[in-house]
Structure formats: C-alpha cells, structure tokens
Design a protein around this motif. Structure first.
Motif, PDB file in Angstrom:
ATOM      1  N   SER A 387      26.591  27.121  35.203  1.00 57.40           N
ATOM      2  CA  SER A 387      26.445  25.937  36.059  1.00 57.40           C
ATOM      3  C   SER A 387      27.819  25.539  36.582  1.00 57.40           C
ATOM      4  CB  SER A 387      25.824  24.773  35.268  1.00 57.40           C
ATOM      5  OG  SER A 387      24.587  25.140  34.708  1.00 57.40           O
ATOM      6  N   LEU A 388      27.802  24.943  37.769  1.00 61.56           N
ATOM      7  CA  LEU A 388      29.062  24.649  38.451  1.00 61.56           C
ATOM      8  C   LEU A 388      28.990  23.239  39.039  1.00 61.56           C
ATOM      9  CD1 LEU A 388      31.653  26.350  39.249  1.00 61.56           C
ATOM     10  CD2 LEU A 388      30.544  26.675  41.467  1.00 61.56           C
ATOM     11  N   LEU A 389      30.045  22.466  38.811  1.00 66.74           N
ATOM     12  CA  LEU A 389      30.147  21.143  39.428  1.00 66.74           C
ATOM     13  C   LEU A 389      31.477  21.054  40.151  1.00 66.74           C
ATOM     14  CD1 LEU A 389      29.254  18.238  39.971  1.00 66.74           C
ATOM     15  CD2 LEU A 389      30.206  17.611  37.720  1.00 66.74           C
ATOM     16  N   ASP A 390      31.411  20.978  41.480  1.00 61.22           N
ATOM     17  CA  ASP A 390      32.607  20.882  42.304  1.00 61.22           C
ATOM     18  C   ASP A 390      32.622  19.534  43.023  1.00 61.22           C
ATOM     19  OD1 ASP A 390      33.201  23.404  41.563  1.00 61.22           O
ATOM     20  OD2 ASP A 390      32.787  24.350  43.496  1.00 61.22           O
ATOM     21  N   ALA A 391      33.809  19.014  43.244  1.00 60.05           N
ATOM     22  CA  ALA A 391      33.977  17.816  44.071  1.00 60.05           C
ATOM     23  C   ALA A 391      35.123  18.086  45.030  1.00 60.05           C
ATOM     24  CB  ALA A 391      34.252  16.587  43.222  1.00 60.05           C
ATOM     25  N   THR A 392      34.924  17.761  46.272  1.00 64.77           N
ATOM     26  CA  THR A 392      35.927  18.095  47.285  1.00 64.77           C
ATOM     27  C   THR A 392      37.061  17.078  47.287  1.00 64.77           C
ATOM     28  OG1 THR A 392      34.524  16.949  48.911  1.00 64.77           O
ATOM     29  CG2 THR A 392      34.358  19.342  48.783  1.00 64.77           C
ATOM     30  N   VAL A 393      38.251  17.594  47.397  1.00 63.66           N
ATOM     31  CA  VAL A 393      39.453  16.770  47.574  1.00 63.66           C
ATOM     32  C   VAL A 393      39.619  16.587  49.077  1.00 63.66           C
ATOM     33  CG1 VAL A 393      41.939  16.607  47.155  1.00 63.66           C
ATOM     34  CG2 VAL A 393      40.447  17.741  45.475  1.00 63.66           C
ATOM     35  N   ARG A 394      39.486  15.347  49.522  1.00 62.78           N
ATOM     36  CA  ARG A 394      39.495  15.079  50.970  1.00 62.78           C
ATOM     37  C   ARG A 394      40.639  14.152  51.347  1.00 62.78           C
ATOM     38  NH1 ARG A 394      34.454  16.241  53.750  1.00 62.78           N
ATOM     39  NH2 ARG A 394      33.033  17.273  52.290  1.00 62.78           N
ATOM     40  N   SER A 395      41.177  14.423  52.488  1.00 66.95           N
ATOM     41  CA  SER A 395      42.224  13.573  53.044  1.00 66.95           C
ATOM     42  C   SER A 395      42.027  13.505  54.548  1.00 66.95           C
ATOM     43  CB  SER A 395      43.611  14.154  52.710  1.00 66.95           C
ATOM     44  OG  SER A 395      44.639  13.342  53.228  1.00 66.95           O
ATOM     45  N   GLY A 396      41.928  12.296  55.043  1.00 64.50           N
ATOM     46  CA  GLY A 396      41.707  12.125  56.468  1.00 64.50           C
ATOM     47  C   GLY A 396      40.407  12.722  56.943  1.00 64.50           C
ATOM     48  N   GLY A 397      39.399  12.753  56.086  1.00 62.37           N
ATOM     49  CA  GLY A 397      38.113  13.315  56.465  1.00 62.37           C
ATOM     50  C   GLY A 397      38.038  14.810  56.358  1.00 62.37           C
ATOM     51  N   GLU A 398      39.145  15.464  56.000  1.00 64.31           N
ATOM     52  CA  GLU A 398      39.189  16.911  55.904  1.00 64.31           C
ATOM     53  C   GLU A 398      39.219  17.353  54.440  1.00 64.31           C
ATOM     54  OE1 GLU A 398      39.003  19.101  58.297  1.00 64.31           O
ATOM     55  OE2 GLU A 398      38.941  17.606  59.893  1.00 64.31           O
ATOM     56  N   VAL A 399      38.582  18.473  54.155  1.00 67.87           N
ATOM     57  CA  VAL A 399      38.609  19.035  52.814  1.00 67.87           C
ATOM     58  C   VAL A 399      39.927  19.779  52.636  1.00 67.87           C
ATOM     59  CG1 VAL A 399      37.511  20.618  51.184  1.00 67.87           C
ATOM     60  CG2 VAL A 399      36.093  19.293  52.761  1.00 67.87           C
ATOM     61  N   VAL A 400      40.730  19.301  51.674  1.00 65.72           N
ATOM     62  CA  VAL A 400      42.022  19.938  51.421  1.00 65.72           C
ATOM     63  C   VAL A 400      42.034  20.679  50.093  1.00 65.72           C
ATOM     64  CG1 VAL A 400      43.272  18.249  52.806  1.00 65.72           C
ATOM     65  CG2 VAL A 400      42.974  17.845  50.349  1.00 65.72           C
ATOM     66  N   PRO A 456      44.967  11.880  55.646  1.00 65.71           N
ATOM     67  CA  PRO A 456      45.604  12.902  56.494  1.00 65.71           C
ATOM     68  C   PRO A 456      44.940  14.259  56.279  1.00 65.71           C
ATOM     69  CG  PRO A 456      46.970  12.364  54.602  1.00 65.71           C
ATOM     70  CD  PRO A 456      45.848  11.369  54.609  1.00 65.71           C
ATOM     71  N   GLY A 457      44.823  15.043  57.361  1.00 65.50           N
ATOM     72  CA  GLY A 457      44.176  16.353  57.259  1.00 65.50           C
ATOM     73  C   GLY A 457      45.146  17.413  56.798  1.00 65.50           C
ATOM     74  N   ARG A 458      44.594  18.557  56.441  1.00 69.12           N
ATOM     75  CA  ARG A 458      45.435  19.669  56.039  1.00 69.12           C
ATOM     76  C   ARG A 458      45.869  20.440  57.284  1.00 69.12           C
ATOM     77  NH1 ARG A 458      40.212  21.841  54.969  1.00 69.12           N
ATOM     78  NH2 ARG A 458      39.818  23.747  56.173  1.00 69.12           N
ATOM     79  N   ASP A 459      46.885  21.216  57.084  1.00 62.94           N
ATOM     80  CA  ASP A 459      47.375  22.057  58.162  1.00 62.94           C
ATOM     81  C   ASP A 459      46.378  23.168  58.432  1.00 62.94           C
ATOM     82  OD1 ASP A 459      50.345  24.146  58.564  1.00 62.94           O
ATOM     83  OD2 ASP A 459      48.757  23.532  59.974  1.00 62.94           O
ATOM     84  N   GLU A 460      45.802  23.210  59.613  1.00 66.21           N
ATOM     85  CA  GLU A 460      44.800  24.194  59.950  1.00 66.21           C
ATOM     86  C   GLU A 460      45.416  25.565  60.272  1.00 66.21           C
ATOM     87  OE1 GLU A 460      41.653  21.893  59.080  1.00 66.21           O
ATOM     88  OE2 GLU A 460      41.564  23.947  59.819  1.00 66.21           O
ATOM     89  N   GLY A 461      46.736  25.635  60.259  1.00 67.08           N
ATOM     90  CA  GLY A 461      47.392  26.925  60.494  1.00 67.08           C
ATOM     91  C   GLY A 461      47.232  27.359  61.899  1.00 67.08           C
TER      92      GLY A 461
END
Length: 461
Positions: A387-400, A456-461
């Motif tokens: 079983s897996l439980l993940d939670a997204t780390v978000r900044s500025g609405g973006e998943v980082v 703040p969002g992550r760098d999309e490269g």
C-alpha cells in the motif's frame, strides 16, 4: 400441521377409535359443552396421520388397541417420525399400568380410562383437553414473544447482555456476540464478569459489572477508556451502561448491560493526537527550522514512518518537469537513510498524472489500483510494497515534490486522518525547503484538489 394460523378460541380435536359407537358418543358429549370443542373423528390411525398433515388440530385423542396400529404406535409416529408436539391423550378401556407408563414415556400428555359414568368420564376428558390446549397455546405465545424480543434485540446496534440476580448470563444479542466473541450458547450460564471481561483503561484493574451496579444501587456508566477483552484476547474500547432489573417490589432480579464498540473512534482520536503532537514537534524542531533542508529531511522522514507506522517514508523532489528524485528515504527496519532513486514521467505517466490531480494519493492495494499499475513490475515489487500513501509538495499551485509512505505486507486501508497528516507533513517540507532557499513566503493550507496560487512554482526547465 399442528396449529392454525391466527389462533382461534375453538379447540379442534381429532378423535381416533375403531369403535364407531364411541366415536359418535364422544363427539356428542364433547361438543355439547360450552368449552368450544370441535371434534373430527376417524376409525383409522392411518387416515388420522393424513388428516394431521392436511388440517390443523389442537389435540389428538386416541384409543389404545386398534387393528391398523395401536395408539402408542400412532403417538410414536407423531413424536419421533414427524417431530410433532401436538397434545396427545390415550383414551382406552384397558387399565394397564405398563401401557400408561409407556404412553407417558413416549410423550403423551395424559392417559385416561374409559368406562364408568359417561358424564364424569367425558367431563374429565373435556377438562383435560381444555387444560392441555390452553397450556400449549400459552407456551406458543411465550415462544412467539421470546422470538419477537430476540428479533428486536438482534436489530439493536448496541450489545445487550442480561443476567439473573446472581450475575449469570441469561441472554445476549447478536451485537454482543460480535463484540465479545462469545456466541449465545456458550455465554448463557456463565458469569457476566467472564463474558464481559472489562478492564479499567487507566489502571488496568478488572471491573466486576454486577458489583458496580450493586455498590451504586442503580444505573452505572463506565469511564471513558474502559476496555473489553474479547474471547480471543483482543482488546476493544467500549462505552457502557449497566442497570439493575427490578421486580414490582423493588428487589433486583438481574442486571442489563448495554454497550457499544468505540474502538475505531478511540483509536482515531489517539491517532489524531499523535499526529498533532508530531506536527507541532516538526514545526518547533530546531533542525527543521534552522534552515538546513538536508539536515531536516531525516527528522521529517523518521517522524512520518513512526506516526503512520509504515516500513519506509521518503521525500522526493522534481529535478525537472519529468524527473522525481528521492532526496531522503528512511527504512525503519534497518534504521538507514538513503537517497538518489529517480522516477521519470515518461515511464510512469499514470502515476505522475495522479500526483498532479490529487492533494494526497492513498492506494490501499497497489496490485489493483490503476495509478500504480506502471510501478508494479519494478519499484513496488522490488521493495515489497503493498500500500502507498503519497502527498504532493506544492508551491504556487505547482507540484514540486512528494512525501511517500510505503507499507509492506498485507494491503492496508488508509484512513482520512492519515491522508490529512500526510498532506500536512508535505506542507512542512515546503516550509523547510523555503527556509533553506531563502524564499520569503509561507505556504497556505491547500484544498484536497491541491489548487493554491500563493506558492512559487518549480523550474520547468
């Protein structure tokens, strides 16, 4: 069939005798009374059996000696062959003690001798029929009442156990069976303190329910945190009230205990308290707030694994739009920390899509969930994850990034409080990350769908 549906005041009797004169005479005498007796006659025991199959009678009166079969053979066929409890009277001209004894041993309700004054003779027969019929009807009404009470008790969501004045269990309903682990047959006759093995949650001392009621001389409610030890040794938290059962003169004739299983609610409260303490500890931990993200990570992952009782906990960050890299993974069994594993979106598109659209992703069974289908043949099987439980780390609405909790063994159902805790830990990761990168902003609480435009969002490269 023995009785008619919808009880009638009339007493319907089947009289069996090979003497046709007695058939007519007995019918006339019995039906001439005001007792409402109706008599069906037959000179054939075999026909009597057929009549009993097709019609309803309240009692059978039978001669002893008849050509086809004796009255005792007819009685034996009804009792043993057909399992019928219909009241049965042997009415015979032969006065033989051994016949009377055998008749009673076979289950006859009465043995009467013919002869003498007809008025007295038939008066005794009539009284006997009225008595045994009324007794049988009273027994049937009692059984119906008990059945009604049983259905009512079994429909109650709370466990109910009743005792006599000595504290011996006399009944318990289906819910009580499910909670205690005792079935009614095994519990009835046992002491209440043995069936309801109660323990004070604070002191661990045994609680005697009957004594508690006696000491209080009235209703008693047990303290919060009271435990019930089931028949197989499990412990459950219960809420319980016990009351004396009193007769009209006020004397106690028993105790009734009503209780419900609050184990899940109690354990959820314990989990929430543990989760809240952990979050406070993380928010005030010097390592976490000092600004070194690398030093904060082990503290965070160890807390995650301990509080959610999982084998492994980890934090992953996006290196770019396509690659998740594990920056710290804690293994509880070995106590080791490691990092460096990567996952790419092109290899696991369903999983990455699920992360984008969910604040927390709880997979109870990784073998069947479509979000983890692409991971099954590699990462999940290699690490024996169920079983897996993940939670997204978000900044500025973006998943980082992602905080990940990996449970091994049998599949596990993730509870709503555990999902919330995982999401709140993810917020702590954002805080630690921002402090480490000198970003002058704090994340606000995100909704379940993860939309939050202040980060703040992550760098999309």
């Amino acid at each position: 069939m023995d009785v008619i549906e919808g009880e009638s005041s009339a007493i319907r009797v089947l009289y069996v005798d090979d003497d046709e004169g007695l058939l007519s005479l007995t019918k006339r005498f019995l039906e001439s009374s005001d007792d409402g007796i109706e008599v069906e006659t037959t000179d054939s025991p075999r026909r009597a059996l057929r009549l009993l199959e097709s019609e309803s009678f309240d009692a059978v009166v039978s001669d002893y000696q008849m050509p086809e079969m004796s009255g005792l053979e007819l009685l034996s066929e009804l009792r043993d062959g057909r399992d019928s409890g219909i009241p049965f009277v042997i009415f015979t001209g032969r006065s033989r003690e051994e016949v009377a004894i055998e008749a009673l041993n076979l289950g006859a309700d009465s043995y009467l001798q013919k002869g003498g004054d007809p008025t007295a003779q038939y008066g005794v027969l009539r009284q006997t029929l009225v008595r045994i019929t009324e007794h049988r009807r009273a027994e049937r009404r009692l059984r119906e009442r008990e059945a009604y009470l049983r259905v009512t008790l079994d429909s109650i969501a709370e466990g109910v156990v009743g005792t006599d004045a000595d504290g011996t269990v006399v009944q318990l309903n289906r819910t009580a069976e499910e909670i205690t682990g005792y079935d009614a047959e095994a519990a009835v006759g046992e002491q209440l303190s043995d069936v309801l093995h109660l323990v004070d949650g604070a002191t661990g001392e045994r609680i005697d329910p009957v004594r508690r009621v006696a000491d209080a001389d009235g209703a008693v409610e047990l303290a919060a945190g009271t435990k019930l030890v089931t028949s197989d040794g499990d412990e459950r938290y219960i809420e319980d009230s016990m009351s004396p059962i009193r007769t009209d003169d006020g004397s106690v004739e028993g105790v009734v205990t009503v209780f419900r299983d609050v184990t899940e609610a109690y354990r959820e409260r314990e989990r929430r308290e543990r989760q809240q303490r952990a979050l406070i500890d993380l928010a005030t931990d010097e390592t976490v707030i000092a600004g070194s993200f690398e030093d904060a990570l082990p503290r965070i992952t160890e807390t995650m694994a301990t509080v959610l009782d999982v084998e492994r906990a980890s934090v992953w960050l996006f290196d770019d739009a396509e690659t998740l890299r594990c920056v710290d993974q804690y293994d509880r069994s070995s106590g080791e920390h490691n990092a460096g594993t990567t996952l790419t979106a092109s290899n696991y598109p369903s999983y990455f899509a699920a992360l984008e659209t969910n604040r927390s992703l709880g997979v109870d069974d990784v073998r069947t969930d479509p979000a983890t289908a692409e991971l099954r043949g590699g990462y999940l099987e290699q690490k024996d994850i169920a079983s897996l439980l993940d939670a997204t780390v978000r900044s500025g609405g973006e998943v980082v990034g992602v905080v990940c909790h990996e449970h091994v063994g049998e599949p596990r159902r993730w509870r709503s409080d555990e999902r919330r805790f995982a999401a709140e830990v993810a917020d702590n990761v954002v805080i630690a990350l921002m402090r480490a990168t000198d970003v002058d902003a704090l994340p606000t609480s995100a909704d379940e769908d993860g939309t939050d435009e202040t980060r703040p969002g992550r760098d999309e490269g």
